[in-house]
Design an enzyme around this catalytic site. Structure first.
Site, PDB file in Angstrom:
ATOM      1  N   ASN A   1       0.815  -1.227   0.000  1.00 15.15           N
ATOM      2  CA  ASN A   1       0.000   0.000   0.000  1.00 15.15           C
ATOM      3  C   ASN A   1       0.846   1.273   0.000  1.00 15.15           C
ATOM      4  OD1 ASN A   1       0.724  -0.663   2.687  1.00 15.15           O
ATOM      5  ND2 ASN A   1      -0.965   0.526   3.514  1.00 15.15           N
TER       6      ASN A   1
ATOM      7  N   PRO B   1      10.330  -6.739  -0.457  1.00 18.79           N
ATOM      8  CA  PRO B   1       9.130  -5.986  -0.825  1.00 18.79           C
ATOM      9  C   PRO B   1       7.920  -6.895  -1.013  1.00 18.79           C
ATOM     10  CG  PRO B   1      10.506  -6.309  -2.749  1.00 18.79           C
ATOM     11  CD  PRO B   1      11.257  -6.902  -1.590  1.00 18.79           C
TER      12      PRO B   1
ATOM     13  N   GLY C   1       2.406  -5.331   8.002  1.00 13.99           N
ATOM     14  CA  GLY C   1       1.512  -6.251   7.307  1.00 13.99           C
ATOM     15  C   GLY C   1       0.368  -6.674   8.204  1.00 13.99           C
ATOM     16  N   SER C   2      -0.126  -7.877   7.974  1.00 15.00           N
ATOM     17  CA  SER C   2      -1.310  -8.368   8.682  1.00 15.00           C
ATOM     18  C   SER C   2      -0.971  -8.856  10.086  1.00 15.00           C
ATOM     19  CB  SER C   2      -1.945  -9.512   7.889  1.00 15.00           C
ATOM     20  OG  SER C   2      -1.102 -10.653   7.915  1.00 15.00           O
TER      21      SER C   2
ATOM     22  N   GLU D   1       4.313  -3.491  12.796  1.00 17.13           N
ATOM     23  CA  GLU D   1       3.183  -2.589  12.518  1.00 17.13           C
ATOM     24  C   GLU D   1       2.161  -3.442  11.787  1.00 17.13           C
ATOM     25  OE1 GLU D   1       0.517  -0.719  11.176  1.00 17.13           O
ATOM     26  OE2 GLU D   1       1.782   0.301   9.704  1.00 17.13           O
TER      27      GLU D   1
ATOM     28  N   CYS E   1      -3.465   1.763   6.657  1.00 16.51           N
ATOM     29  CA  CYS E   1      -3.659   1.167   7.983  1.00 16.51           C
ATOM     30  C   CYS E   1      -4.348   2.118   8.948  1.00 16.51           C
ATOM     31  CB  CYS E   1      -2.329   0.691   8.551  1.00 16.51           C
ATOM     32  SG  CYS E   1      -1.050   1.953   8.586  1.00 16.51           S
TER      33      CYS E   1
ATOM     34  N   GLU F   1     -10.382  -5.381  10.081  1.00 10.59           N
ATOM     35  CA  GLU F   1      -9.760  -4.282   9.355  1.00 10.59           C
ATOM     36  C   GLU F   1     -10.328  -4.304   7.940  1.00 10.59           C
ATOM     37  OE1 GLU F   1      -5.395  -2.331   8.440  1.00 10.59           O
ATOM     38  OE2 GLU F   1      -5.576  -4.507   8.379  1.00 10.59           O
TER      39      GLU F   1
END
Length: 472
Positions: free
Chosen positions: A128, A152, A201-202, A223, A257, A358
């Protein structure tokens, strides 16, 4: 790799072998040793040159970023600008202080703390904000004297590889990009010769990263996810708040996020606010990111299908679609793209499945509340705690929000803003650790306490033998 707006093929990459990753790590450690031997001033000057290179290549890389991720060109160009800003910031604070002199605890001694780099830092990224999130960590890591290995997203590898050319002046091995899938990330995270991991990420993948790091107590920054509240109270200018919520919900097609995913609106202004946000949403232009649009394609088909499932479940539980709610009808190649119309829904309660999810897509869920206390309760009941926004001009509500909301960031009448000098990060399932600011620099540094007695004196105030008059 494909353009998510048209599904045109852009390129491809080959997963690295285990031997190749070992070589990457060896090169990173060798380069880190050379880099750390440079003075902080030299490192700062070199990093400023890299920031200038980012600005020079901004339009070219932004175009590629839009082609690969689908976001509007303006958002891609902003991402490059912000990346350069973060690098300039850390170039300076990286040389500001490398330790602290302490007031001595023993006469005649010198006691101080020095800051040392972790070593080789692995950065695992989503698609993102692939460049900005890279630089939030890489800029701090490099300023602290580390080397960097970037893994990446598979959906932004081409852009990241091209972007890495700006680091050419730093020498071989200091910043490397390793495209690949989950296996490449696992090997880098668990490698015995990597020394710190910064992951975005998740939640499930963040837990897996933390678990691997815990086996060797490898420092890590996680994060994970967010599902931020956006509170609107009667004292706010409603048209301004509605415009702000439209932006906070649909920036990068909601793939942020810190997106507004729980829009909590007081019942006294609910109807006025809903009418305004629907009107603003229906005015948004959707299409290819290189056209004159506000909303581009989503990152990939998997994310598009996931958002459709979330919406279908919310409707099944009783939510009402006020606008949007489907794939748009676009012409030509865009008919194949992963687009979803910006969607506003209401009729929600905390019992809906959506409340604990989310969204990470172009859906703005609106909840009606009867009081500020109820808004705070719903905000803090979320399993996430990344950011939150309050629209109010009531100083008592503003004071309570900044004190009582359980989140890493609170925005009052200024949603989604970042500041290189201020920490970014969350609480609860949103992760652990901080990027940006002085805290972000220390994330990538060890602290070492040093005590020196230049006289090499005997310290009878606490050495053996103990004095008789100190016994029971």
């Amino acid at each position: 790799m494909h353009d998510p707006g048209t599904q045109r093929r852009l390129g491809s990459f080959t997963d690295p072998t285990a031997a190749q990753i070992d070589e990457v790590v060896r090169a990173a450690n060798a380069a880190q040793s050379r880099w750390n031997d440079c003075t902080p001033l030299v490192r700062a000057e070199v990093l400023h040159e890299v920031a200038a290179s980012i600005r020079e290549r901004r339009r070219l890389i932004a175009e590629l970023l839009t082609l690969e991720t689908g976001k509007p060109f303006k958002e891609s160009a902003d991402e490059l600008t912000w990346s350069a800003s973060a690098l300039d910031y850390y170039a300076e604070i990286g040389r500001h202080s490398i330790g602290t002199i302490h007031g001595t605890a023993a006469a005649g001694q010198t006691q101080f703390t020095i800051k040392e780099p972790m070593g080789t830092v692995v950065i695992v990224l989503p698609a993102n904000f692939p460049l900005l999130l890279m630089m939030w960590s890489a800029a701090a890591a490099l300023a602290a004297g580390n080397s960097v290995v970037v893994k990446p997203s598979e959906n932004a590898s081409l852009t990241t590889l091209v972007f890495a050319e700006v680091f050419a002046g730093l020498g071989d091995g200091l910043v490397q990009v390793v495209p690949g899938g989950a296996d490449a990330a696992k090997q880098l995270v668990g490698h015995r010769d990597t020394h710190m991991v910064a992951f975005t990420g998740s939640v499930p993948t963040g837990r897996a990263v933390a678990q691997v790091c815990s086996e060797t107590f490898k420092p890590h920054l996680i994060e994970a996810s967010g599902s931020d509240a956006f509170i609107v109270m009667p004292s706010a200018p409603i048209e301004v708040a509605a415009r702000a919520a439209t932006f906070a919900a649909f920036l990068n097609a909601g793939q942020v996020c810190t997106s507004a995913e729980k829009i909590l609106v007081h019942e006294d202004v609910y109807d006025e606010f809903v009418a305004a946000i629907v009107r603003n949403t229906e005015a948004l232009r959707i299409g290819h990111g290189l056209d004159r649009v506000d909303i581009g394609a989503m990152e990939n088909e998997r994310e598009l299908l996931r958002v459709e499932r979330l919406l279908a479940r919310a409707v099944e539980q009783g939510a009402r679609v006020l606008t949007g709610g489907s794939r748009p009808e676009l012409d030509g190649e865009l008919a194949n793209g992963f687009f979803f119309t910006p969607t506003v829904i209401d009729g929600l309660t905390a019992e809906f499945d959506l409340y604990g999810e989310e969204v990470f897509g172009p859906i703005a869920p609106i909840y009606k509340v009867s009081s500020f206390d109820e808004a705070l309760e719903l905000t803090n009941a979320s399993p996430y705690g990344l950011g939150s926004t309050l629209y109010s001009t009531d100083i008592r509500e503003i004071d309570r929000a900044q004190r009582e909301i359980v989140a890493g960031m609170v925005w009052v009448n200024a949603p989604l803003l970042d500041n290189d000098a201020g920490p970014f990060g969350g609480r609860k399932l949103s992760g652990i650790g901080r990027q940006l600011g002085a805290e972000g620099l220390d994330t990538f540094r060890h602290s070492k306490l040093v005590m020196i007695d230049p006289a090499c004196s005997e310290q009878d105030f606490w050495w053996f033998p103990y004095q008789d008059d100190e016994a029971w």
